[in-house]
Scaffold this motif. Structure first.
Motif, mmCIF file in Angstrom:
data_model
loop_
_atom_site.group_PDB
_atom_site.id
_atom_site.type_symbol
_atom_site.label_atom_id
_atom_site.label_comp_id
_atom_site.label_asym_id
_atom_site.label_seq_id
_atom_site.Cartn_x
_atom_site.Cartn_y
_atom_site.Cartn_z
ATOM 1 N N ILE A 80 -93.630 89.709 -27.719
ATOM 2 C CA ILE A 80 -92.768 90.432 -28.656
ATOM 3 C C ILE A 80 -91.397 90.789 -28.075
ATOM 4 C CG2 ILE A 80 -92.577 92.512 -30.091
ATOM 5 C CD1 ILE A 80 -95.714 92.307 -30.357
ATOM 6 N N PRO A 81 -91.323 91.456 -26.894
ATOM 7 C CA PRO A 81 -89.990 91.824 -26.382
ATOM 8 C C PRO A 81 -89.056 90.634 -26.130
ATOM 9 C CG PRO A 81 -91.675 93.109 -25.282
ATOM 10 C CD PRO A 81 -92.378 92.046 -26.083
ATOM 11 N N PRO A 82 -89.526 89.546 -25.491
ATOM 12 C CA PRO A 82 -88.590 88.424 -25.292
ATOM 13 C C PRO A 82 -88.040 87.873 -26.606
ATOM 14 C CG PRO A 82 -90.442 88.174 -23.827
ATOM 15 C CD PRO A 82 -90.778 89.307 -24.769
ATOM 16 N N PHE A 83 -88.907 87.744 -27.600
ATOM 17 C CA PHE A 83 -88.450 87.223 -28.891
ATOM 18 C C PHE A 83 -87.407 88.150 -29.506
ATOM 19 C CE2 PHE A 83 -88.615 86.818 -33.479
ATOM 20 C CZ PHE A 83 -88.362 85.460 -33.623
ATOM 21 N N CYS A 84 -87.713 89.444 -29.548
ATOM 22 C CA CYS A 84 -86.790 90.402 -30.173
ATOM 23 C C CYS A 84 -85.504 90.563 -29.381
ATOM 24 C CB CYS A 84 -87.488 91.749 -30.338
ATOM 25 S SG CYS A 84 -88.870 91.706 -31.491
ATOM 26 N N GLU A 85 -85.622 90.736 -28.067
ATOM 27 C CA GLU A 85 -84.439 90.984 -27.250
ATOM 28 C C GLU A 85 -83.523 89.776 -27.169
ATOM 29 O OE1 GLU A 85 -86.775 94.223 -24.459
ATOM 30 O OE2 GLU A 85 -85.838 92.509 -23.484
ATOM 31 N N THR B 251 -83.318 87.319 -29.360
ATOM 32 C CA THR B 251 -82.741 87.116 -30.688
ATOM 33 C C THR B 251 -81.569 88.070 -30.901
ATOM 34 O OG1 THR B 251 -84.865 86.372 -31.562
ATOM 35 C CG2 THR B 251 -83.236 87.107 -33.169
ATOM 36 N N LEU B 252 -81.732 89.318 -30.466
ATOM 37 C CA LEU B 252 -80.656 90.293 -30.622
ATOM 38 C C LEU B 252 -79.494 90.011 -29.667
ATOM 39 C CD1 LEU B 252 -79.392 92.945 -31.659
ATOM 40 C CD2 LEU B 252 -80.718 94.123 -29.896
ATOM 41 N N PHE B 253 -79.770 90.016 -28.360
ATOM 42 C CA PHE B 253 -78.680 89.961 -27.378
ATOM 43 C C PHE B 253 -78.033 88.592 -27.263
ATOM 44 C CE2 PHE B 253 -80.907 93.771 -25.962
ATOM 45 C CZ PHE B 253 -79.838 94.648 -25.910
ATOM 46 N N ARG B 254 -78.822 87.535 -27.241
ATOM 47 C CA ARG B 254 -78.240 86.198 -27.081
ATOM 48 C C ARG B 254 -78.070 85.481 -28.408
ATOM 49 N NH1 ARG B 254 -78.804 88.959 -22.492
ATOM 50 N NH2 ARG B 254 -81.044 88.777 -22.585
ATOM 51 N N GLY B 255 -78.938 85.753 -29.364
ATOM 52 C CA GLY B 255 -78.815 85.097 -30.660
ATOM 53 C C GLY B 255 -77.709 85.681 -31.511
ATOM 54 N N LEU B 256 -77.633 87.010 -31.586
ATOM 55 C CA LEU B 256 -76.637 87.658 -32.448
ATOM 56 C C LEU B 256 -75.404 88.134 -31.683
ATOM 57 C CD1 LEU B 256 -79.085 89.752 -34.676
ATOM 58 C CD2 LEU B 256 -77.932 87.628 -35.265
ATOM 59 N N VAL B 257 -75.614 89.010 -30.702
ATOM 60 C CA VAL B 257 -74.476 89.615 -30.003
ATOM 61 C C VAL B 257 -73.692 88.564 -29.210
ATOM 62 C CG1 VAL B 257 -73.773 91.366 -28.316
ATOM 63 C CG2 VAL B 257 -75.645 91.860 -29.908
ATOM 64 N N PHE B 258 -74.395 87.756 -28.413
ATOM 65 C CA PHE B 258 -73.723 86.747 -27.589
ATOM 66 C C PHE B 258 -72.914 85.790 -28.463
ATOM 67 C CE2 PHE B 258 -73.225 82.808 -25.313
ATOM 68 C CZ PHE B 258 -72.981 83.190 -24.003
ATOM 69 N N ARG B 259 -73.554 85.257 -29.482
ATOM 70 C CA ARG B 259 -72.852 84.283 -30.338
ATOM 71 C C ARG B 259 -71.708 84.924 -31.100
ATOM 72 N NH1 ARG B 259 -78.000 80.559 -31.793
ATOM 73 N NH2 ARG B 259 -78.019 79.508 -29.773
ATOM 74 N N SER C 65 -79.729 76.647 -27.247
ATOM 75 C CA SER C 65 -80.907 77.112 -27.971
ATOM 76 C C SER C 65 -81.352 78.478 -27.472
ATOM 77 C CB SER C 65 -82.056 76.118 -27.802
ATOM 78 O OG SER C 65 -83.241 76.650 -28.352
ATOM 79 N N VAL C 66 -81.550 79.410 -28.382
ATOM 80 C CA VAL C 66 -82.046 80.733 -28.021
ATOM 81 C C VAL C 66 -83.480 80.638 -27.500
ATOM 82 C CG1 VAL C 66 -82.945 81.435 -30.274
ATOM 83 C CG2 VAL C 66 -82.008 83.155 -28.735
ATOM 84 N N TRP C 67 -84.189 79.576 -27.852
ATOM 85 C CA TRP C 67 -85.571 79.402 -27.393
ATOM 86 C C TRP C 67 -85.667 79.244 -25.882
ATOM 87 C CZ3 TRP C 67 -89.265 81.027 -30.276
ATOM 88 C CH2 TRP C 67 -89.099 81.036 -31.663
ATOM 89 N N ALA C 68 -84.636 78.704 -25.240
ATOM 90 C CA ALA C 68 -84.637 78.593 -23.777
ATOM 91 C C ALA C 68 -84.663 79.982 -23.149
ATOM 92 C CB ALA C 68 -83.414 77.814 -23.301
ATOM 93 N N GLY C 69 -83.876 80.896 -23.699
ATOM 94 C CA GLY C 69 -83.864 82.270 -23.204
ATOM 95 C C GLY C 69 -85.156 83.001 -23.504
ATOM 96 N N ILE C 70 -85.704 82.780 -24.684
ATOM 97 C CA ILE C 70 -86.975 83.415 -25.054
ATOM 98 C C ILE C 70 -88.074 82.962 -24.094
ATOM 99 C CG2 ILE C 70 -88.791 83.511 -26.812
ATOM 100 C CD1 ILE C 70 -86.486 83.394 -28.930
ATOM 101 N N LEU C 71 -88.133 81.666 -23.813
ATOM 102 C CA LEU C 71 -89.158 81.139 -22.909
ATOM 103 C C LEU C 71 -88.973 81.695 -21.497
ATOM 104 C CD1 LEU C 71 -91.534 79.298 -22.248
ATOM 105 C CD2 LEU C 71 -89.886 77.440 -21.913
#
Length: 163
Positions: A44-49, A51-59, A107-113
């Protein structure tokens, strides 16, 4: 400039996976690793964090600012969100790594993984403690070496996307 080598990143991930497996086996053999802990800490935390920090804020910041500024800014926010002064520098470094992974792979999935693997190793090391004793030194040394190897992997190979 920074470049990325798929091989370097793969070596880092494989080595981290091997370390994680050995720690997980040790924890499992002691009967101290629960599915709820994995879900609450590793999934849960990797997916949420991320998505927020690198998916939304970073982009969002990346559209207006340079890559280095965006990477540092989101890593500082990521570190501050974890609210532990003792973890501030390691969390900032992880934020830099996760941000670079996502930037270079697209890909945000690289960061999530990567984030999930990091949390899984932390969880396994925590559960692998015997009688409150600290994990063996080789786990800390291996972790630092693997992190360095993964960071070096980002510096080899193909050029960084244009800023």
């Amino acid at each position: 400039g920074l470049t990325m080598s798929t091989t370097g990143v793969q070596i880092g991930v494989v080595a981290l996976f091997a370390l994680m497996c050995s720690a997980l086996v040790a924890a499992w053999m002691r009967g101290r690793l629960g599915a709820a802990a994995i879900a609450l800490f590793v999934v849960i935390p990797p997916f949420c964090e991320e998505t927020l920090f690198r998916g939304l804020v970073f982009r969002g910041l990346r559209e207006k600012f340079s890559f280095p500024f965006t990477l540092v800014a989101t890593s500082l926010l990521f570190s501050a969100m974890h609210t532990s002064l003792a973890q501030a520098i390691p969390t900032f470094c992880l934020g830099m790594y996760f941000g670079a992974l996502i930037h270079f792979t697209g890909s945000v999935w690289a960061g999530i993984l990567a984030h999930a693997l990091n949390n899984l190793v932390v969880l396994a090391v925590t559960f692998a403690r015997v009688g409150g004793a600290a994990p063996p030194t080789w786990m800390y040394v291996s972790s630092a070496l693997l992190f360095g190897l993964a960071m070096a992997g980002l510096r080899r190979g193909r050029p960084v996307p244009a800023s």
